[in-house]
Design a protein around this motif. Structure first.
Motif, PDB file in Angstrom:
ATOM      1  N   ARG A 170       0.831  -1.200   0.000  1.00  0.00           N
ATOM      2  CA  ARG A 170       0.000   0.000   0.000  1.00  0.00           C
ATOM      3  C   ARG A 170       0.866   1.251   0.000  1.00  0.00           C
ATOM      4  N   TRP A 171       1.895   1.235   0.835  1.00  0.00           N
ATOM      5  CA  TRP A 171       2.798   2.391   0.875  1.00  0.00           C
ATOM      6  C   TRP A 171       3.531   2.544  -0.452  1.00  0.00           C
ATOM      7  N   ARG A 172       3.912   1.429  -1.022  1.00  0.00           N
ATOM      8  CA  ARG A 172       4.631   1.489  -2.300  1.00  0.00           C
ATOM      9  C   ARG A 172       3.725   2.013  -3.407  1.00  0.00           C
ATOM     10  N   ALA A 173       2.468   1.627  -3.380  1.00  0.00           N
ATOM     11  CA  ALA A 173       1.524   2.135  -4.371  1.00  0.00           C
ATOM     12  C   ALA A 173       1.377   3.651  -4.251  1.00  0.00           C
ATOM     13  N   LEU A 174       1.325   4.156  -3.024  1.00  0.00           N
ATOM     14  CA  LEU A 174       1.220   5.608  -2.816  1.00  0.00           C
ATOM     15  C   LEU A 174       2.456   6.321  -3.343  1.00  0.00           C
ATOM     16  N   VAL A 175       3.631   5.738  -3.089  1.00  0.00           N
ATOM     17  CA  VAL A 175       4.869   6.351  -3.577  1.00  0.00           C
ATOM     18  C   VAL A 175       4.892   6.373  -5.104  1.00  0.00           C
ATOM     19  N   LEU A 176       4.473   5.270  -5.726  1.00  0.00           N
ATOM     20  CA  LEU A 176       4.467   5.214  -7.192  1.00  0.00           C
ATOM     21  C   LEU A 176       3.446   6.186  -7.778  1.00  0.00           C
ATOM     22  N   VAL A 177       2.316   6.367  -7.114  1.00  0.00           N
ATOM     23  CA  VAL A 177       1.349   7.380  -7.560  1.00  0.00           C
ATOM     24  C   VAL A 177       1.985   8.764  -7.474  1.00  0.00           C
ATOM     25  N   ALA A 178       2.708   9.031  -6.377  1.00  0.00           N
ATOM     26  CA  ALA A 178       3.371  10.326  -6.225  1.00  0.00           C
ATOM     27  C   ALA A 178       4.408  10.553  -7.323  1.00  0.00           C
ATOM     28  N   VAL A 179       5.116   9.491  -7.722  1.00  0.00           N
ATOM     29  CA  VAL A 179       6.097   9.600  -8.804  1.00  0.00           C
ATOM     30  C   VAL A 179       5.407  10.036 -10.093  1.00  0.00           C
ATOM     31  N   HIS A 180       4.253   9.454 -10.378  1.00  0.00           N
ATOM     32  CA  HIS A 180       3.535   9.810 -11.606  1.00  0.00           C
ATOM     33  C   HIS A 180       2.948  11.217 -11.520  1.00  0.00           C
ATOM     34  N   VAL A 181       2.584  11.657 -10.330  1.00  0.00           N
ATOM     35  CA  VAL A 181       2.131  13.039 -10.164  1.00  0.00           C
ATOM     36  C   VAL A 181       3.274  13.993 -10.490  1.00  0.00           C
ATOM     37  N   LEU A 182       4.484  13.676 -10.038  1.00  0.00           N
ATOM     38  CA  LEU A 182       5.645  14.509 -10.343  1.00  0.00           C
ATOM     39  C   LEU A 182       5.941  14.515 -11.849  1.00  0.00           C
ATOM     40  N   ILE A 183       5.796  13.354 -12.486  1.00  0.00           N
ATOM     41  CA  ILE A 183       5.993  13.301 -13.935  1.00  0.00           C
ATOM     42  C   ILE A 183       4.981  14.206 -14.640  1.00  0.00           C
ATOM     43  N   GLY A 184       3.727  14.129 -14.207  1.00  0.00           N
ATOM     44  CA  GLY A 184       2.706  14.996 -14.784  1.00  0.00           C
ATOM     45  C   GLY A 184       2.998  16.469 -14.546  1.00  0.00           C
ATOM     46  N   ALA A 185       3.475  16.810 -13.352  1.00  0.00           N
ATOM     47  CA  ALA A 185       3.813  18.205 -13.052  1.00  0.00           C
ATOM     48  C   ALA A 185       4.958  18.695 -13.936  1.00  0.00           C
ATOM     49  N   HIS A 186       5.897  17.809 -14.213  1.00  0.00           N
ATOM     50  CA  HIS A 186       7.020  18.156 -15.096  1.00  0.00           C
ATOM     51  C   HIS A 186       6.506  18.504 -16.498  1.00  0.00           C
ATOM     52  N   VAL A 187       5.597  17.691 -17.012  1.00  0.00           N
ATOM     53  CA  VAL A 187       5.041  17.938 -18.343  1.00  0.00           C
ATOM     54  C   VAL A 187       4.225  19.231 -18.351  1.00  0.00           C
ATOM     55  N   HIS A 247       4.573  21.837 -16.413  1.00  0.00           N
ATOM     56  CA  HIS A 247       5.492  22.981 -16.333  1.00  0.00           C
ATOM     57  C   HIS A 247       6.062  23.319 -17.709  1.00  0.00           C
ATOM     58  N   TRP A 248       6.389  22.303 -18.474  1.00  0.00           N
ATOM     59  CA  TRP A 248       6.914  22.533 -19.831  1.00  0.00           C
ATOM     60  C   TRP A 248       5.845  23.153 -20.732  1.00  0.00           C
ATOM     61  N   LEU A 249       4.619  22.646 -20.646  1.00  0.00           N
ATOM     62  CA  LEU A 249       3.548  23.172 -21.495  1.00  0.00           C
ATOM     63  C   LEU A 249       3.227  24.628 -21.156  1.00  0.00           C
ATOM     64  N   LEU A 250       3.337  24.985 -19.872  1.00  0.00           N
ATOM     65  CA  LEU A 250       2.993  26.344 -19.455  1.00  0.00           C
ATOM     66  C   LEU A 250       4.111  27.344 -19.716  1.00  0.00           C
ATOM     67  N   THR A 251       5.353  26.905 -19.548  1.00  0.00           N
ATOM     68  CA  THR A 251       6.479  27.849 -19.639  1.00  0.00           C
ATOM     69  C   THR A 251       7.275  27.712 -20.933  1.00  0.00           C
ATOM     70  N   GLY A 252       7.142  26.568 -21.618  1.00  0.00           N
ATOM     71  CA  GLY A 252       7.905  26.357 -22.846  1.00  0.00           C
ATOM     72  C   GLY A 252       9.329  25.902 -22.613  1.00  0.00           C
ATOM     73  N   ARG A 253       9.743  25.825 -21.359  1.00  0.00           N
ATOM     74  CA  ARG A 253      11.111  25.383 -21.041  1.00  0.00           C
ATOM     75  C   ARG A 253      11.095  24.739 -19.659  1.00  0.00           C
ATOM     76  N   THR A 254      11.823  23.632 -19.515  1.00  0.00           N
ATOM     77  CA  THR A 254      11.808  22.931 -18.241  1.00  0.00           C
ATOM     78  C   THR A 254      13.053  22.071 -18.097  1.00  0.00           C
ATOM     79  N   LEU A 255      13.140  21.340 -16.986  1.00  0.00           N
ATOM     80  CA  LEU A 255      14.243  20.411 -16.752  1.00  0.00           C
ATOM     81  C   LEU A 255      14.222  19.302 -17.788  1.00  0.00           C
ATOM     82  N   THR A 256      15.393  18.898 -18.251  1.00  0.00           N
ATOM     83  CA  THR A 256      15.458  17.792 -19.206  1.00  0.00           C
ATOM     84  C   THR A 256      14.853  16.532 -18.581  1.00  0.00           C
ATOM     85  N   PRO A 257      14.399  15.574 -19.388  1.00  0.00           N
ATOM     86  CA  PRO A 257      13.724  14.391 -18.854  1.00  0.00           C
ATOM     87  C   PRO A 257      14.545  13.690 -17.768  1.00  0.00           C
ATOM     88  N   VAL A 258      13.881  13.434 -16.648  1.00  0.00           N
ATOM     89  CA  VAL A 258      14.540  12.749 -15.525  1.00  0.00           C
ATOM     90  C   VAL A 258      14.343  11.254 -15.739  1.00  0.00           C
TER      91      VAL A 258
END
Length: 537
Positions: free
Chosen positions: A39-56, A58-69
């Motif tokens: 259960r804890w691992r599932a929550l962590v993996l969901v958080a990882v995907h939330v961060l991936i979505g936030a990265h995308v 940020h790029w769509l809004l600003t046009g520039r972002t951190l290179t793919p992690v």
């Protein structure tokens, strides 16, 4: 053909009647408790995907972002000398794995999350695939890792490729094109489907980690030397609950009994085994690594294939991945990891078809397909489906061969006619066009690259009306085309006084200059656009 079934397994003396072989492990001492760690691992993996979505976002809004992690970005560092976030992450993870083991794979990898989700859904349907055990196919991750990170250096040493000297590498931690190195939408969905779902369904939990992931191969090597491990206390009574819940396919109760710790580098430190132990005998602790110990999962007696079959598996997997699938289909091109997954699946299916023809009894996963020499209805359906898949694979490979040959044959005629680098004989242009049309007729999807080359050949033959019509049709709603020459050819048509589509021409020329900043034709067209009177601009 792998759906779950309550059908009783047939008695068979031949262990090869079952693919994978029957797992004889049965936990003792009552029912196995659900894992608290999952259960804890599932929550962590969901958080990882939330961060991936936030990265995308940020790029769509600003046009520039951190290179793919993403560890795969380390290839760009090696090939282009650009030190990016993915390269830094890969090095950091190797260092951390040398100490803590493969925690990243179990707790932060998005592909593992997909595989676990697939296994969970299959479990809800009553389908619990057993892991496939091969002595050669398990080396596929190392072959892929060598192709990605070692082969470019070999080509450099042989003088076939230029690589930047490490002393010239430069930091490039930001990008304005986050998706440049990722597959397009069709292949992104296909990759998730193949490496995240189908390979689990047919080859077992963590199937892609076992048979395809190049980063997992590197992490597995580092894990062998990690002092932080899953260790056992004297209170262990070998009940086997730990092995029953392990989704990394580790024989936990056997390994801790023999070694006092888990030595299998496939252990991703999910901690499910620790959380379900009724005696609290398992824990994360320090132990002297045993890097050369053979894991219980890899014992020869547990292999699902005899050596001739192993060799056949390796040949089919490599051939179909490299020459059949990689770069094929839909113009986007099948990415490497998806091709590896398809190659592994195709190899296993080819072997299953061979057994269906030759063996007396065959069971694949939990589905009985052949009994006492007679194909069951499920077996006939499986054989028909596999035959269709193998024909499709051969068709795809031949289509890729025709496409690559047509593109190679068209390269010089297109260059000569477009850049005026030499005489562009009408016969050469016509033969190249015939090759392109033959390749397009064979392939299932009409690839934009072939269409663009065909349009450039039409232009070289003086068929400008047909060339412009084709380029406009390829472009559709997209702002630009794939090839710089195609963009520039269409830009020139747009600048014709009868059309005066100057905004379109500017976008097309800008794209060509982004791809080839020193392109002389692009610079000339840009100068002509800049010289337009204000009314035309």
């Amino acid at each position: 053909m792998t759906a779950g079934s309550a059908h009783k397994q047939p008695e068979a003396r031949d262990p090869l009647a079952f693919l994978p072989r029957l797992d004889r492990h049965k936990p003792r001492c009552g029912p196995v408790a659900p894992s608290r760690a999952s259960r804890w691992r599932a929550l962590v993996l969901v958080a990882v995907h939330v961060l991936i979505g936030a990265h995308v976002v940020h790029w769509l809004l600003t046009g520039r972002t951190l290179t793919p992690v993403e560890p795969s970005e380390a290839m760009q560092t090696v090939e282009e000398g650009a030190i990016n976030a993915g390269f830094v992450l890969f090095l950091a993870l190797i260092g951390l794995t040398l100490v803590f083991g493969r925690f990243f794979c179990g707790w932060a990898c998005h592909v593992v999350a997909l595989q676990d989700l697939c296994a969970h859904w299959l479990g809800k349907l009553g389908i619990r695939p057993r892991p496939l055990r091969s002595r050669l196919l398990v080396l596929a991750p190392w072959v892929v890792a060598g192709h990605m990170f070692l082969w470019p250096h070999v080509e450099h040493w042989l003088g076939h490729r230029e690589l930047p000297d490490p002393s010239t590498w430069q930091w490039r931690l930001q990008t304005d094109d986050l998706w440049r190195t990722f597959p397009g939408p069709v292949m992104a969905v296909g990759t998730f489907l193949v490496v995240g779902f189908l390979i689990v369904w047919w080859l077992g939990a963590k199937g892609f980690c076992t048979h395809g992931c190049p980063y997992g191969a590197v992490f597995a090597l580092a894990d062998r030397f990690a002092p932080v491990r899953i260790v056992v206390s004297p209170s262990c009574d070998a009940c086997g609950h730990c092995t029953a819940v392990c989704t990394s396919n580790v024989r936990v109760h056997e390994e801790v009994a023999k070694h006092g710790q888990i030595v299998d580098p496939g252990c991703m430190k999910c901690l499910d085994c620790v959380s379900v132990c009724p005696k609290d005998a398992l824990s994360v602790g320090l132990a002297l690594p045993k890097p050369f110990a053979v894991s219980q999962q890899r014992l020869a007696a547990r292999a699902d294939f005899i050596w001739p079959e192993e060799v056949a598996l390796a040949v089919v997997a490599f051939a179909t991945a490299q020459w059949g699938f990689r770069g094929a289909w839909f113009g986007e091109g099948v990415p490497l990891l998806m091709a590896v997954g398809l190659g592994a699946i195709t190899a296993v299916f080819a072997l299953l078809a061979w057994r269906l023809v030759r063996a007396r009894d065959v069971t694949f996963q939990h589905r009985e397909l052949k009994r006492h020499g007679a194909l069951l209805p499920a077996g006939r359906l499986a054989l028909l489906a596999i035959a269709g898949w193998l024909l499709f694979t051969a068709h795809t490979g031949w289509g890729k061969h025709l496409r690559d040959g047509a593109l190679d044959a068209a390269r010089e005629p297109v260059r000569a006619s477009f850049y005026q680098t030499g005489p562009a004989a009408a016969g050469d242009l016509q033969r190249a066009l015939a090759g392109v049309e033959a390749a397009r007729a064979w392939t299932l999807g009409d690839e934009p690259l072939l269409r663009e080359v065909g349009a450039l050949l039409l232009r070289g033959l003086g068929r400008h009306v047909d060339a412009e019509k084709e380029l406009l049709a390829i472009r559709g709603d997209a702002p630009t085309l794939g090839l710089p020459e195609a963009n520039l050819a269409l830009a020139a048509y747009c600048m014709d006084p009868r059309r005066q589509r100057f905004d379109d021409a500017r976008a097309l020329v800008a794209q060509a200059l982004r791809t080839q900043p020193d392109n002389g034709v692009a610079k000339l067209l840009q100068q002509r656009l800049d010289a337009l009177p204000p009314a035309a601009k």
